[in-house]
Structure formats: C-alpha cells, structure tokens
Enzyme design. Sequence first.
Site, mmCIF file in Angstrom:
data_model
loop_
_atom_site.group_PDB
_atom_site.id
_atom_site.type_symbol
_atom_site.label_atom_id
_atom_site.label_comp_id
_atom_site.label_asym_id
_atom_site.label_seq_id
_atom_site.Cartn_x
_atom_site.Cartn_y
_atom_site.Cartn_z
ATOM 1 N N CYS A 1 3.359 1.943 2.769
ATOM 2 C CA CYS A 1 4.144 0.904 2.808
ATOM 3 C C CYS A 1 5.682 1.823 2.140
ATOM 4 C CB CYS A 1 3.878 -0.507 2.272
ATOM 5 S SG CYS A 1 2.692 -1.316 2.980
ATOM 6 N N ASP B 1 13.280 16.473 -33.863
ATOM 7 C CA ASP B 1 14.754 15.331 -34.120
ATOM 8 C C ASP B 1 16.072 16.024 -34.129
ATOM 9 O OD1 ASP B 1 14.141 15.930 -36.692
ATOM 10 O OD2 ASP B 1 14.756 14.293 -37.196
ATOM 11 N N ASP C 1 8.650 20.468 -35.828
ATOM 12 C CA ASP C 1 9.291 20.357 -37.057
ATOM 13 C C ASP C 1 9.070 20.083 -37.865
ATOM 14 O OD1 ASP C 1 12.588 21.259 -37.308
ATOM 15 O OD2 ASP C 1 12.499 19.241 -37.549
ATOM 16 N N CYS D 1 1.032 -1.169 -0.234
ATOM 17 C CA CYS D 1 -0.054 0.088 0.045
ATOM 18 C C CYS D 1 0.629 1.287 -0.099
ATOM 19 C CB CYS D 1 -0.584 -0.254 1.460
ATOM 20 S SG CYS D 1 0.257 0.707 2.989
ATOM 21 N N ASP E 1 16.852 21.107 -32.426
ATOM 22 C CA ASP E 1 15.798 21.257 -31.366
ATOM 23 C C ASP E 1 15.725 20.713 -29.943
ATOM 24 O OD1 ASP E 1 14.314 21.711 -34.190
ATOM 25 O OD2 ASP E 1 14.288 19.320 -34.772
#
Length: 746
Positions: free
Chosen positions: A51, A639, A456, A48, A643
């Site tokens: 814990c 990419d 892009d 849980c 960028d």
Amino acid sequence: MSKCCSDLNNPNVETQPEIPASIDPAAYVYKNETGLSQLHLIVDTIHCPSCIRLIEGNLNKMDGIETARVNLSTKRLYVLWDETKTSANAIVRKLDDLDFPPTPYNPALMSSASEKEDKALLKAMGVAGFASANVMLLSVAVWSGVDDMGPATRDLLHWVSGLIALPTVAYSGQPFFRSAIAALKARSLNMDVPISLAVLLAVGMSVAETLQSAQHAYFDASVMLLFFLLIGRYLDRRMRSKAQSAAQNLLSLRAIAATIIKDDGTHASLPVEAVEPGMKVAIAVGEKIPVDGTVISGNSEIDSSLITGESLPQKVLVGDAVFAGTLNVSTPIEVEVTAQDDQTLLSEIVKLMETAEQGRAKYVRLADRAAQIYAPVVHILSALTFIGWWVLGDVGWHFALMNAIAVLIITCPCALGLAVPTVQVVASGLLLRRGILVKAADGLERLADADVVVFDKTGTLTKGRPVLTNKDTVSPSDLSLAASLALSSKHPLSKALIAAANVPVIKRDQVHEEPGQGLECYLNDNRVRIGNRSWCGIVDDDQSLDDEVSELWLSDSTGKKVRFTFEDQLKDDASAAVDYAQKHLKSVEILSGDREKAVKKAAELLSIKKWIAGANPKDKISYLDSLADQNHKVLMVGDGLNDAPALASAFVSASPATASDISQTTADFIFQGNKLKPIVEAITIAKKAQHLIFQNFGLAIVYNMIAVPLAMSGYVTPLIASLAMSGSSIVVTLNALRLRLSEKGA
C-alpha cells in the site's frame, strides 16, 4: 467544493473539471521556509508495505511533488510539493482514485478512524465465522453421505452452501477486494491481489462444480479461508498497535484545554490551540502544563521526565521556564505563555520523531525492494504450480487449482515488509522514554555499526560549569568578599564563586568590570580587585602557573592576595559510560579544544589513552576524516558551537539537550539530562534493534523458503496457507516487541 484560495488565484495551476474530493485540505496546508507546501493526512486503509509503495509511487509521479512518504505505523502521509504546479485538492483526489481516502491529521480523528477500521474488520470476521460454521456443517453432511446420498440431495446442499458463501464472500472479502482493485487501477500489484484472486477462484470453482452437479464443491474452503485471513489481519493490526509510533503516543501527553486568567482576574477555559503568547494560564496541582511558558507566580515542583529524562521532580521558581506535557506536582502556579500550541517543545519533539520514522533507512529500502518483486513472483509460481499439477501430475484441474490457490496465499511479503519498521518504531519509543530523541531515519542503524566513540570534553564528559576547588583553604570572609563583587558579573567563574559561598551575599555598589580583566570596587578608600593574575598585581612566583585549573585572584590596597582555583568536574557517570564504551567498541577518544593539561587530566581520570587538545573545528573534521580513512565508523558526541561541523561529518552523532541550537540541529540523537547514561542506553538499544532486524529478515526468508515449496508440492491446503501467512506477520511483530523487555530489565 471550492479549491483553496491559493489555487484560485494561481494561473499556473492546471484547470480541470472539479471532482468532489473526500475532504477539503485547504485548512491543513502549511508553507515551509523554502516556500513549498506541506500536508499531513491520515490514510487509515493502509495495511501493508505494498500500500505504501502504491501511494508513494503514484503521488511522486504528480507534477511538483518533492516528497511523498507514508508511515506504516502511524498511517500518516506527509507530502511536500510546489503548490504552483499541483493543487492540494488534486493530491486528495488522487488518493480517492486509488481507494485510499484520507482524513485530516488530528489525533482524535486518527484514533476514531483506527477504531472504525477495527470494527469493520470485526464485523467482517464475525460474518465469515458464522457462515463458515454453517457451511462446514453442510459439507460434513455431504462428506459423510458421499456414497449413499443421491445427486439431488447433494446438489441441494451445495446450493444452500453457495447461497450462504456467496454473500459472505461479497461482504467479508471487501477489505481485500477494495485494496486489490485500487492496486490494479493504478497498474500495480499488492499482497491483496493474490489473496483476492485465491478467494474468488475457490468460490468460482465451487459454483462451476455445483452447476455441473459434480460431487465436490469448495464453498467451505473459500469461506473458511476468508475467515482465517480476516483473523490474521485483525491480529496483525492489534499487534502492530502495540508498536505504535512514539510520536503519536506523545500527542496524548498534551493537555486538551488551558485555564486562562483574564485581565479582571476571572478564569476561563480555552482549547490549547486557541492560547496565544502573552496570555496568563493558571495550573493547578496535578494538572498537565498545557503550554510552554515562564512562571510568573508560585513555586512548585514539576515532573519533567518527558523533557529531561529525570524521574525526580524538578523545582521551579518565578522566572523559570516550563514546558507543555510536563506535570505540576506540588503547588498551584501561574504561567505566562511564550509559544503557541504548534510551536511548543513537545510539538517540536513530535515533528522530529515523525521525520525520523517517516524516513527510509537502508534496511527499510532493502525490504521495500524485496517486497516489490513479490507479487509478480507469486503469480508466476502459482501459474507454474497449476500447470505442473494439471499437465504432469495427472490429478485433474481441481487439485491443481487448489494447490495454485495455496501458493497465492502462502507467499506473502508482509513479514519481510514489517521486519524493519516495527523494530524501528519500538526502539524509537523506548529511547524516547529514556530521554533520547532519534532525529535521523537511519540513525539507529548507523549507531549500531559505530566502532569508535569520540567525546568532546567540556560540557560533554564534564558538567560544563566550573566549581571552586580550594574552598577549604580560603577564609569565609575572603570568599564572601569575593562573592559580593562577583554578583556584578555573569562570568562562569563569578557564578562559581557565588555558588561556593552558599550563604546570602550582599551585592556591592559601584562595582566596575574591566572586560577581560576582572572586577573592581572601593571600600573606604581600599581598592579591591578580583580577576586575573596580572591585573590583580600578582608578580611573585610562589604559586606557579597551572593550566590544569582556572584561577581568580582577590587583592586589595593592603596587600591581600587570595587565590581561588576552579575545575570543570567530570559528570557523575562519565567513568561508567566510558567503561561501557571501551568494552563494546574498539576505541574511546577525547577530541577537545580545551587546554592540554586539562584534557590530559580528564583522560587520565577516565583511563582514555587517545586524546587531542587544542583542536579547532577544522582540526576536528580532519581527525574524524582520518579515522574514516582507516575504515572506522565514528560516533561523535559534542555540545558546543565548535562541535557542529564535526557532528555533521561523523558517521553518527549525538548531542545533549543543553547544547547549542546548531549542534542539536546537526546531531542524529539528542539526549536529555546531565548524564551520559543515555548514550550507553542508545548504543545498547541500537545493537539490540539491529539484531532483531536481522532475526526478522531471517524469519521472513526461512518462512518463504519452507512454505512455498511445500505449497507447490501439494502439502499445504489453502486453509493452512492462510494461517501460515497471517502467522508469519504476527511472529515478526512479536519478535520486534521483544525489544521492550530491555526496558523492564533496565
């Protein structure tokens, strides 16, 4: 047990009496690039959010600990720390002291430990069920003969019930008692503290009543209560296993062994962990590829859907790269190993997934803070219920205590604590099966909130490779001649010429490449050039300059002048992806460093109204900042190396797997393949996940708003409370699993 070598040789590590730990962690400690130590362990007794808070809180108090994170779904503990200040043994001993003994991280051990815990719960549930049935029979006899039964007979039945109930509670209550004791030892509270208190109060009250020869005992309630709680906990474990970590599931895709080709040509089987770079591996048809490597013999087809997201097999030839976890489906091949087992692409994906899942996103932190105040509030409400009914209700302490027990049980933070992690794990696994890797812990949350997407152009909206566009106007002989020269160059336009020729081309000898200009060779004293306009001597204006397309010219000493034009074509599904984004987001834009006319043409083809061309990295960051100033939350998709700064500054970012390494490192999402469909799917799933998270929060809050007042008012028995508490956690988990329906409907 001896300490690891680094501890023995380090005078800075505190000396203390050696206490045997449950495991020796020395073999599992790794150093990262900054010199800090890392340790991955399984803590299977976690069940849980309380814990998690208990483990993380205590470990983070230790000297030198930088990070201690627990993943509820995988039950993995990740610790990052300075080993000169705290030893690995000290970390394990702390977990032992908290009654959360760890085991080494190993997929097989993880599965074994989980099965062991399931069996223990089943045994405890079986004992509680058998005992509750027998105690209930005795209780029916007491209830039915309450007016006619003598005190001695009633006391006998109560004592027999107690003799059955007491050992049952001692055995079947261990999962709750151990957890509660560990929390109290750490001066903390978790959900098992009120549960254990409720069970012990019910049993204790029954023993007190029996000793006083009273008419009522509640052994049946205490044992039945424990039985229902165990049913709930077991079902909760089983349901959450359905939403198991995508990273953990990935480990099952690995091959266990590899067939090594020795120097004398014989074959031998080795565990994948023992395979070293430079070894040669034989892979039969239908076998999983066990390592990352390069094909050195044979041509085949590989099911690489794990890596590319594409369902169709991909052809591989000698010299092509193959990756661990993919499947050889055509013919046998031989592969030269290029990476160890823990450095394969599959291992890197697993590490990234675990990093994302172990992070603390905004909604998770919110749920954790709410769950943290639950335990003290539960005890306060329970105490108020007991005092209110006993003092003001005039019903006696028995009824008051039963109502207080019901409040202890029914008010549970599990539903709230599970509201977010279950959805995140299901969503991450679903995206991974569609070729999208979630890297950031809060990536899904931010993606769901994005209202503007900025693309892009080159390599993102377009295929990133030029294609010859005027092949029909060029004679085959001129194209063949140009391609024969182009074989001597690696320029993208040269590669496009070779691809367009589509026939075997003979490479010319003594071809000279003039950097930035083109290629030149002599054919029987005839100088042939292919390159840019000025270098090839094109001075007439019959063909106007056009920066929408790229061009190469072919010329020779006889006056031949042939123009080749190239364009970077849009991806096949770019239009569909942009249409989706325009329908579901406020704006779709292009932010590119390419030429103005090329960007404008792409924008017109995709019906994108806002676009910027010729932008350098600084310009891109400035533009994204301006959108942020307008309260827009931008999804940046790019990419290229240029960028990377924009990807880092955007609200959320995505990058294709073909992108530069720095772009992939910066992006929050990495998508496989050459299509934009993964971006559409990621946005869709992120929004569905956010909706389910809000639903789960709502379910947890509504449950407590209804259940707690009913329990305090005396309308809920402890048995009903146990069913309601377990049911709330299961409902939240089932609601998260609804996200998988989108996979079937896709």
